[in-house]
Structure formats: C-alpha cells, structure tokens
Design an enzyme around this catalytic site. Sequence first.
Site, PDB file in Angstrom:
ATOM      1  N   MET A 127       5.933 -20.086  10.418  1.00 11.85           N
ATOM      2  CA  MET A 127       5.466 -21.473  10.495  1.00 11.85           C
ATOM      3  C   MET A 127       4.830 -21.731  11.866  1.00 11.85           C
ATOM      4  O   MET A 127       4.726 -22.881  12.300  1.00 11.85           O
ATOM      5  CB  MET A 127       6.624 -22.432  10.241  1.00 11.85           C
ATOM      6  CG  MET A 127       7.238 -22.242   8.846  1.00 11.85           C
ATOM      7  SD  MET A 127       8.051 -23.700   8.185  1.00 11.85           S
ATOM      8  CE  MET A 127       9.366 -23.940   9.374  1.00 11.85           C
ATOM      9  N   GLY A 128       4.408 -20.671  12.549  1.00 13.06           N
ATOM     10  CA  GLY A 128       3.764 -20.847  13.861  1.00 13.06           C
ATOM     11  C   GLY A 128       4.781 -21.150  14.941  1.00 13.06           C
ATOM     12  O   GLY A 128       5.973 -20.871  14.777  1.00 13.06           O
ATOM     13  N   ALA A 129       4.292 -21.725  16.066  1.00 16.28           N
ATOM     14  CA  ALA A 129       5.142 -21.928  17.261  1.00 16.28           C
ATOM     15  C   ALA A 129       5.826 -20.597  17.592  1.00 16.28           C
ATOM     16  O   ALA A 129       7.057 -20.509  17.706  1.00 16.28           O
ATOM     17  CB  ALA A 129       6.151 -23.053  17.066  1.00 16.28           C
TER      18      ALA A 129
ATOM     19  N   GLY B 184      10.826 -13.594  18.837  1.00 17.61           N
ATOM     20  CA  GLY B 184      11.429 -13.216  17.551  1.00 17.61           C
ATOM     21  C   GLY B 184      10.342 -12.914  16.528  1.00 17.61           C
ATOM     22  O   GLY B 184      10.410 -11.914  15.796  1.00 17.61           O
ATOM     23  N   HIS B 185       9.315 -13.777  16.478  1.00 15.88           N
ATOM     24  CA  HIS B 185       8.194 -13.525  15.568  1.00 15.88           C
ATOM     25  C   HIS B 185       7.443 -12.246  15.982  1.00 15.88           C
ATOM     26  O   HIS B 185       7.033 -11.455  15.130  1.00 15.88           O
ATOM     27  CB  HIS B 185       7.201 -14.693  15.618  1.00 15.88           C
ATOM     28  CG  HIS B 185       7.758 -16.014  15.174  1.00 15.88           C
ATOM     29  ND1 HIS B 185       7.942 -17.069  16.033  1.00 15.88           N
ATOM     30  CD2 HIS B 185       8.172 -16.458  13.959  1.00 15.88           C
ATOM     31  CE1 HIS B 185       8.414 -18.103  15.371  1.00 15.88           C
ATOM     32  NE2 HIS B 185       8.579 -17.766  14.113  1.00 15.88           N
TER      33      HIS B 185
HETATM   34  P1  AMP Z   1       9.849 -19.464  11.139  1.00 12.95           P
HETATM   35  O1  AMP Z   1       8.500 -19.515  11.779  1.00 12.95           O
HETATM   36  O2  AMP Z   1      10.924 -20.090  11.955  1.00 12.95           O
HETATM   37  O3  AMP Z   1       9.834 -19.882   9.694  1.00 12.95           O
HETATM   38  O4  AMP Z   1      10.253 -17.927  11.120  1.00 12.95           O
HETATM   39  C1  AMP Z   1       9.390 -16.949  10.599  1.00 12.95           C
HETATM   40  C2  AMP Z   1      10.128 -15.638  10.534  1.00 12.95           C
HETATM   41  O5  AMP Z   1      10.562 -15.265  11.836  1.00 12.95           O
HETATM   42  C3  AMP Z   1      11.388 -15.691   9.655  1.00 12.95           C
HETATM   43  O6  AMP Z   1      11.487 -14.482   8.919  1.00 12.95           O
HETATM   44  C4  AMP Z   1      12.493 -15.808  10.670  1.00 12.95           C
HETATM   45  O7  AMP Z   1      13.726 -15.306  10.218  1.00 12.95           O
HETATM   46  C5  AMP Z   1      11.939 -14.968  11.800  1.00 12.95           C
HETATM   47  N1  AMP Z   1      12.579 -15.330  13.058  1.00 12.95           N
HETATM   48  C6  AMP Z   1      12.652 -16.561  13.623  1.00 12.95           C
HETATM   49  N2  AMP Z   1      13.380 -16.516  14.767  1.00 12.95           N
HETATM   50  C7  AMP Z   1      13.779 -15.227  14.912  1.00 12.95           C
HETATM   51  C8  AMP Z   1      14.579 -14.531  15.898  1.00 12.95           C
HETATM   52  N3  AMP Z   1      15.106 -15.153  16.940  1.00 12.95           N
HETATM   53  N4  AMP Z   1      14.782 -13.210  15.725  1.00 12.95           N
HETATM   54  C9  AMP Z   1      14.259 -12.554  14.639  1.00 12.95           C
HETATM   55  N5  AMP Z   1      13.512 -13.150  13.698  1.00 12.95           N
HETATM   56  C10 AMP Z   1      13.274 -14.468  13.826  1.00 12.95           C
END
Ligand code: AMP
Length: 283
Positions: free
Chosen positions: A34-36, A40-41
């Site tokens: 979802m960006g930002a 981790g991404h």
């Molecule tokens: P989001 O943008 O928050 O929807 O996350 C996109 C992807 O990044 C999802 O598969 C999350 O599980 C992964 N993600 C977000 N934060 C982390 C993190 N700290 N460590 C590993 N993967 C992450």
Amino acid sequence: MARSPGIARTLPSLRRARDELARRNATIALVPTMGALHDGHIALVRLAKRRAKKVVVSIFVNPTQFAAHEDLGSYPRTWKQDIAKLAAEGVDLVWNPDVATMYPDGFSTRVAPAGPATAGLEDRFRPHFFGGVATVVTKLFTQVRPDFAMFGEKDYQQFKVVTRMARDLDLGVKVVGAPIVRERDGLAMSSRNVYLSPDQRRAAPTLFRAMKEAAKHIRAGDDVKTALADSATMIENAGFVLDYLEARQAETLAPIASLKDGPVRLLVAAKIGTTRLIDNIKV
Ligand code: AMP
C-alpha cells in the site's frame, strides 16, 4: 543513477508491460504493497529479486480492507520517495491503479476467505478486513499473473489467508513469506508507525519485548495462560489497550494450550492512542 521502474496505471498498459516482462519465459515476482515503503517492504523486494527474473511492485491503498472508522483517508502516501526506493532496488514495474480501475462502477464480487481468515484474531476486530484483502489480492494475481508473490510475516494471519486462498483457487502463484523487519529497538516496521507521538514511539517496542518474555516462559515449560497474562500486563502498563495476545498453532492458527500442540506463534494487536499495531513471533 538507478533506472526508474516502468509505471502502469491502467489495465491495458499493465498488460503490455507485463507481457513485455514475461518475454523469453522470464519469471515474475509480485510484491503487493500500500506504499509508504520502508525497509520491511524493501526486504520483500530483495527476496523477490532472488526468486524471479522480473519484479513487479503494486502500490494500491485498498479501500475495501478499511472500515469506515479506520484510517483510509489519512493513510501515509509517499509516492516520490517510494519510486526512488524501488528504482534503487532495480524494480522492473510498478502497478499503481486508481480505485475506479480496481473497483469500477457496478463492481459486486467479493472473495470470502474462511479457515485462517476466521481464526478469531484480526477478523474479530476487523471483520471487513480479510474479505477486502482476499478480493484485492485475487485481482492483483489475475492482473499481474506472477509466478511468485511475496508477503511479510508481519501480517502473519494475512500471510496464511493468502497462502490458503492461492491454493484453494488454483491461482498458480507460489506465495512466499518473509521474516519481520524491525527497528533497532525491536518495533516491527510499519507504515503506520509515523502516526506515533515521541512518547508512544518510546513505548511501542514493549509489544515485542512482552512477546519475547512470554515466549521464553513458554519454551521453559511454564503455563501458557500465565505467561500470556503476565505479558499482557506489561503491554497494558506501557499504555496500550490490548485487542489480543494469543498463542496459536503456527500453521492452522488454532488455539493451543501447551508447547505440545506446536509449533507455536504468539500474535498481538494493541492500540496506543489512536494507532493500532500488530506483531508476532515464533516461540
Ligand atoms: P502494507 O504496505 O503494509 O500492506 O504491506 C505490504 C507487505 O509488506 C505485506 O506483505 C506486509 O506483511 C509486508 N510488511 C510490512 N511491514 C513489514 C515488516 N516490518 N517486515 C516484513 N514485511 C513487512
């Protein structure tokens, strides 16, 4: 200078770019986000690069996984920085549809996951969430048709839901999980961490510390309920309102009473002020 990734915003341009990437049978890995973007991404992107020849990152803040009272309107959007980070990683294509492209007028289909999606964790507090995730991920998979898709264990229940769904619906995508990336003090990285005030940010690593403490006691053979209750108190004393702190079978997410029912995963969700954080660890 790193080369900017291609950017597709419409289905015809995605199809063209996708078919170009898949030439000579090159494998494709998709990283849905979802960006930002944070580290981790980026870890998911690096894993994707190791698994496949070509990497597609989707950036789409998916309205169907937010409830009306949640943070869809204020969700952080950092497009320029996101593209710079993805360029530095050598990402091939960014899929950035708008809401009308994903959900055109008259859209009326929803994927309804069960099994891990009804385990009584996130689903208990965000009943709309996994239906929204399953629907958008199904669409992303059928649009991009990747060989692999990378998901973070940060959203552990989501990872299990998507893995199950890809299998159940024969989506032809191998779902790959990646370990949680943390700040130096243990806080799991999250786009939502920017909402935290300095005081809340200082308190936030308690979630991870409390889970580690519970895991240590459970590994030592102590009573699971007592270990979780003590850690719940730690979390509440740090200023959180707890949604859940639970020990679950790591694969099925079924409740467990002791280590014998393992492998065990601890999962937590709690609010500090108006910000809701989730985290989990292996016991
Ligand atoms: P989001 O943008 O928050 O929807 O996350 C996109 C992807 O990044 C999802 O598969 C999350 O599980 C992964 N993600 C977000 N934060 C982390 C993190 N700290 N460590 C590993 N993967 C992450």
